[in-house]
Design an enzyme around this catalytic site. Structure first.
Site, short mmCIF file in Angstrom:
data_model
loop_
_atom_site.label_atom_id
_atom_site.label_comp_id
_atom_site.label_asym_id
_atom_site.label_seq_id
_atom_site.Cartn_x
_atom_site.Cartn_y
_atom_site.Cartn_z
N LYS A 62 9.70 33.97 39.92
CA LYS A 62 9.77 34.33 38.21
C LYS A 62 9.65 35.60 37.92
O LYS A 62 10.03 36.10 36.89
CB LYS A 62 8.89 33.43 37.61
CG LYS A 62 8.91 31.91 37.69
CD LYS A 62 10.19 31.37 37.18
CE LYS A 62 10.20 29.68 37.11
NZ LYS A 62 11.42 29.44 36.67
N SER A 279 6.71 22.99 45.16
CA SER A 279 8.17 23.24 44.71
C SER A 279 8.81 23.67 46.10
O SER A 279 10.02 23.23 46.34
CB SER A 279 8.23 23.96 43.49
OG SER A 279 7.84 25.29 43.87
#
Length: 326
Positions: A62, A279
């Protein structure tokens, strides 16, 4: 004198990343690509590679989107004195905003579900951001709704970054992640596989890889159940679909059970020395599915996926530790 023996070996292991820079944000991107030799043994003839996004300065994929979003807002004069950046997040984007905000002098307010992991709360707090908690029962969608409400109440106070709608989210990956994968594989990449969260990574990277070579297969991963345990991934049929999501750039979707992603995260730590989040485990499990199919068909391939963040962001404190955390 030329190095020999142990000196030669140690010299070969030196990282190629910058060791001196004007700002921490200059270290965002250009992350290593590592081959998963032990995992790919399950798919003879196929290479599996993983992009180590946990090597970004705030520790996750991110960082790329957050940096581009903040820089764009600064250049357009949207983050002027008296205006705070606000966005909803389930954790990693918030940490990335916090790091970028601290480095560039931008005040940040984050809206996140109250039940995000303790390490994510601690890290964002350490950067000095303001945190507003949304209902733990409503997940990331509840944080989105609350952020919208706050901006509507006081529009002059905020610049709403809105990672789910901001085109700079996929553009960050279009301009950096995809090109790095292409260069690091020498243009040999045949498949790109990663999960859907905001969808910025999969959409931006896939769009650019298809432009570089239309034969590259770009495959998304989604949890197979609305009540999944793959934090950071979205089950789109039961969620608010991000405005930046573009199914047209995807060639297929893999539906991932929570257990398969968690098991792979454990396997990566034990077999590859990569301690990553669930994830990331789901991403590698999806990449392995693709690799196994290629191998079964007698085809070769170079499958690339994303290691989104480190596993320590998912630790749950023991009962005796909790009283020291908040």
């Amino acid at each position: 004198m030329l190095p020999t023996g142990r000196e030669q070996l140690l010299g070969d292991l030196r990282p190629a990343r910058a060791v001196r820079t004007d700002s921490i944000v200059d270290l965002v991107g250009n992350t290593p690509l590592v081959r998963l030799h032990h995992i790919e043994r399950d798919a003879p003839g196929v290479e599996i590679w993983a992009k180590c996004e946990f090597c970004n300065p705030a520790g996750s994929v991110k960082d790329r989107a957050a940096l581009r979003i903040v820089r764009d807002a600064l250049e357009r004069g949207l983050l002027r004195p008296g205006v705070r950046l606000i966005d909803s997040t389930s954790g990693n984007t918030g940490i990335a905003y916090a790091m970028v905000g601290a480095a560039l002098g931008v005040p940040v307010t984050l809206v996140m579900p109250e039940n995000v992991s303790a390490p994510r709360k601690q890290v964002t707090t350490a950067y000095g951001v303001e945190i507003v908690y949304s209902s733990p029962m409503e997940g990331s969608d509840g944080a989105i709704v609350l952020a919208h409400e706050m901006v509507e109440r006081e529009p002059d106070r905020w610049h709403y970054a809105d990672q789910y709608k901001n085109p700079n989210n996929p553009l960050a990956h279009y301009h950096t992640t995809a090109l790095e994968i292409w260069q690091q594989t020498g243009g040999r990449v045949t498949h790109f596989v990663t999960g859907i969260g905001t969808s910025g990574t999969v959409v931006g990277t896939s769009r650019r890889l298809h432009e570089l070579d239309s034969a590259i297969r770009c495959i998304a991963i989604q949890p197979d159940d609305a009540m999944h345990g793959l934090e950071g991934m979205k089950h789109l049929p039961s969620s608010i679909v991000p405005a930046i999501y573009d199914a047209s750039v995807l060639d297929d979707t893999i539906w991932m059970p929570t257990d398969e992603g968690w098991d792979m995260a454990e396997r990566l730590a034990k077999e590859e020395g990569l301690f990553v989040g669930h994830s990331s485990g789901g991403n590698v499990a999806g990449a392995l599915r693709v690799a196994k199919q290629l191998s079964a068909e007698g085809r070769r391939g170079v499958v690339v996926t994303i290691l989104c963040d480190r596993g320590d962001r998912y630790f749950v404190p023991l009962r005796w530790e909790k009283r020291y955390l908040w």
